[in-house]
Design a protein around this motif. Structure first.
Motif, PDB file in Angstrom:
ATOM      1  N   SER A   1     -11.600 -36.278 -63.651  1.00 24.82           N
ATOM      2  CA  SER A   1     -11.297 -37.740 -63.840  1.00 24.82           C
ATOM      3  C   SER A   1     -10.363 -37.977 -62.899  1.00 24.82           C
ATOM      4  O   SER A   1      -9.328 -37.636 -62.430  1.00 24.82           O
ATOM      5  CB  SER A   1     -10.592 -37.599 -65.288  1.00 24.82           C
ATOM      6  OG  SER A   1     -10.178 -38.908 -65.384  1.00 24.82           O
ATOM      7  N   ASP A   2     -10.882 -39.179 -62.091  1.00 23.83           N
ATOM      8  CA  ASP A   2      -9.914 -39.569 -60.914  1.00 23.83           C
ATOM      9  C   ASP A   2      -9.454 -41.110 -61.289  1.00 23.83           C
ATOM     10  O   ASP A   2      -8.424 -41.399 -60.838  1.00 23.83           O
ATOM     11  CB  ASP A   2     -10.670 -39.706 -59.526  1.00 23.83           C
ATOM     12  CG  ASP A   2     -11.126 -38.231 -59.229  1.00 23.83           C
ATOM     13  OD1 ASP A   2     -10.279 -37.422 -59.364  1.00 23.83           O
ATOM     14  OD2 ASP A   2     -12.046 -38.197 -58.514  1.00 23.83           O
ATOM     15  N   ALA A   3     -10.084 -41.738 -62.250  1.00 23.86           N
ATOM     16  CA  ALA A   3      -9.552 -43.099 -62.672  1.00 23.86           C
ATOM     17  C   ALA A   3      -9.153 -42.974 -64.074  1.00 23.86           C
ATOM     18  O   ALA A   3      -9.279 -42.126 -64.876  1.00 23.86           O
ATOM     19  CB  ALA A   3     -10.932 -44.065 -62.575  1.00 23.86           C
ATOM     20  N   PRO A   4      -8.234 -44.141 -64.438  1.00 25.35           N
ATOM     21  CA  PRO A   4      -7.804 -43.914 -65.752  1.00 25.35           C
ATOM     22  C   PRO A   4      -8.850 -44.102 -66.726  1.00 25.35           C
ATOM     23  O   PRO A   4      -9.984 -44.696 -66.642  1.00 25.35           O
ATOM     24  CB  PRO A   4      -7.156 -45.653 -65.806  1.00 25.35           C
ATOM     25  CG  PRO A   4      -6.724 -45.747 -64.373  1.00 25.35           C
ATOM     26  CD  PRO A   4      -7.637 -45.261 -63.705  1.00 25.35           C
ATOM     27  N   THR A   5      -8.682 -43.242 -67.673  1.00 26.86           N
ATOM     28  CA  THR A   5      -9.841 -42.879 -68.748  1.00 26.86           C
ATOM     29  C   THR A   5      -9.222 -43.145 -70.109  1.00 26.86           C
ATOM     30  O   THR A   5      -8.349 -42.633 -70.465  1.00 26.86           O
ATOM     31  CB  THR A   5     -10.126 -41.398 -68.574  1.00 26.86           C
ATOM     32  OG1 THR A   5     -10.454 -41.066 -67.220  1.00 26.86           O
ATOM     33  CG2 THR A   5     -11.109 -41.241 -69.420  1.00 26.86           C
ATOM     34  N   GLY A   6     -10.056 -44.021 -70.916  1.00 28.74           N
ATOM     35  CA  GLY A   6      -9.656 -44.248 -72.329  1.00 28.74           C
ATOM     36  C   GLY A   6     -10.105 -43.133 -73.046  1.00 28.74           C
ATOM     37  O   GLY A   6     -10.953 -42.285 -72.939  1.00 28.74           O
ATOM     38  N   LEU A   7      -9.038 -42.569 -74.078  1.00 28.57           N
ATOM     39  CA  LEU A   7      -9.265 -41.252 -74.781  1.00 28.57           C
ATOM     40  C   LEU A   7      -9.585 -41.326 -76.052  1.00 28.57           C
ATOM     41  O   LEU A   7      -9.139 -42.547 -76.624  1.00 28.57           O
ATOM     42  CB  LEU A   7      -8.193 -40.159 -74.549  1.00 28.57           C
ATOM     43  CG  LEU A   7      -7.759 -39.744 -73.413  1.00 28.57           C
ATOM     44  CD1 LEU A   7      -6.471 -38.965 -73.331  1.00 28.57           C
ATOM     45  CD2 LEU A   7      -9.156 -39.176 -72.612  1.00 28.57           C
ATOM     46  N   ARG A   8     -10.243 -40.371 -76.890  1.00 28.14           N
ATOM     47  CA  ARG A   8     -10.700 -40.710 -78.197  1.00 28.14           C
ATOM     48  C   ARG A   8      -9.944 -39.420 -78.837  1.00 28.14           C
ATOM     49  O   ARG A   8      -9.678 -38.292 -78.421  1.00 28.14           O
ATOM     50  CB  ARG A   8     -11.954 -40.544 -78.565  1.00 28.14           C
ATOM     51  CG  ARG A   8     -12.571 -41.858 -78.216  1.00 28.14           C
ATOM     52  CD  ARG A   8     -13.911 -42.024 -78.443  1.00 28.14           C
ATOM     53  NE  ARG A   8     -14.356 -40.848 -77.436  1.00 28.14           N
ATOM     54  CZ  ARG A   8     -15.583 -40.468 -77.119  1.00 28.14           C
ATOM     55  NH1 ARG A   8     -16.537 -41.270 -77.540  1.00 28.14           N
ATOM     56  NH2 ARG A   8     -16.071 -39.514 -76.472  1.00 28.14           N
TER      57      ARG A   8
END
Length: 178
Positions: free
Chosen positions: A140-147
């Motif tokens: 992951s290099d970009a902002p990532t939404g998590l669950r």
């Protein structure tokens, strides 16, 4: 031997205690308590006694938004509360999630940043350029939404997100200000 004819043993402290006869049950002793230093310290000290109403303690309650739990690597089992706003993940002092368990691949300052996005009621993970970070095994290099349940791997340490706040539940802003 005592007057009854049973042998006496010397107990710790120099007191004599009769040996059990075949008719007497051996008394069970409670296991010795572990020394206080053997008990691991909680990651965060409690702010009030358990179940004490906030009005009685004079301490404003904390609002957990979720937790990060180390599920693999050094420090497995440790957990870190996530509160409102930004949580910095790294191994150095001053990090919200301080991974100081000996994983040399974790940067001291800001290996990753976890933010609770109140507008969308979700956690967003980002990392500075050059920091190695995986989400559910994918780089992951970009902002990532998590669950809830997503696994963040920082160096050789895997952290599972346990989200309390989400689309289904979140703290009222009015409640947090009281």
């Amino acid at each position: 031997m005592d007057k009854v004819g049973t042998k006496k043993d010397v107990a710790p402290g120099g007191r004599a205690s009769p040996a059990p006869s075949s008719k007497q049950a051996m008394p069970r002793q409670a296991p010795a308590a572990a020394p206080a230093s053997a008990t691991p310290a909680a990651p965060v000290a409690p702010t009030a006694p358990a179940n004490a109403p906030a009005a009685q303690t004079g301490v404003r309650p904390r609002f957990p938004y979720g937790w990060l739990v180390i599920v693999e690597g050094p420090g497995t089992g440790d957990w870190y509360p996530l509160e409102r706003g930004v949580s910095h993940i790294g191994s150095g002092a001053g990090q919200t999630v301080r991974l100081e368990h000996g994983d040399d691949a974790v940067h001291a300052e800001g290996h990753a940043v976890l933010n609770y996005d109140e507008a969308h009621h979700r956690f967003v993970l980002s990392c500075p350029e050059g920091a190695r970070l995986r989400v559910n095994g994918v780089q992951s290099d970009a902002p990532t939404g998590l669950r809830d349940g997503d696994v963040i791997t920082v160096g050789g340490t895997a952290l599972r997100l346990v989200a309390l706040c989400s689309q289904n539940f979140h703290w009222s802003k009015d409640l947090q200000r009281s």
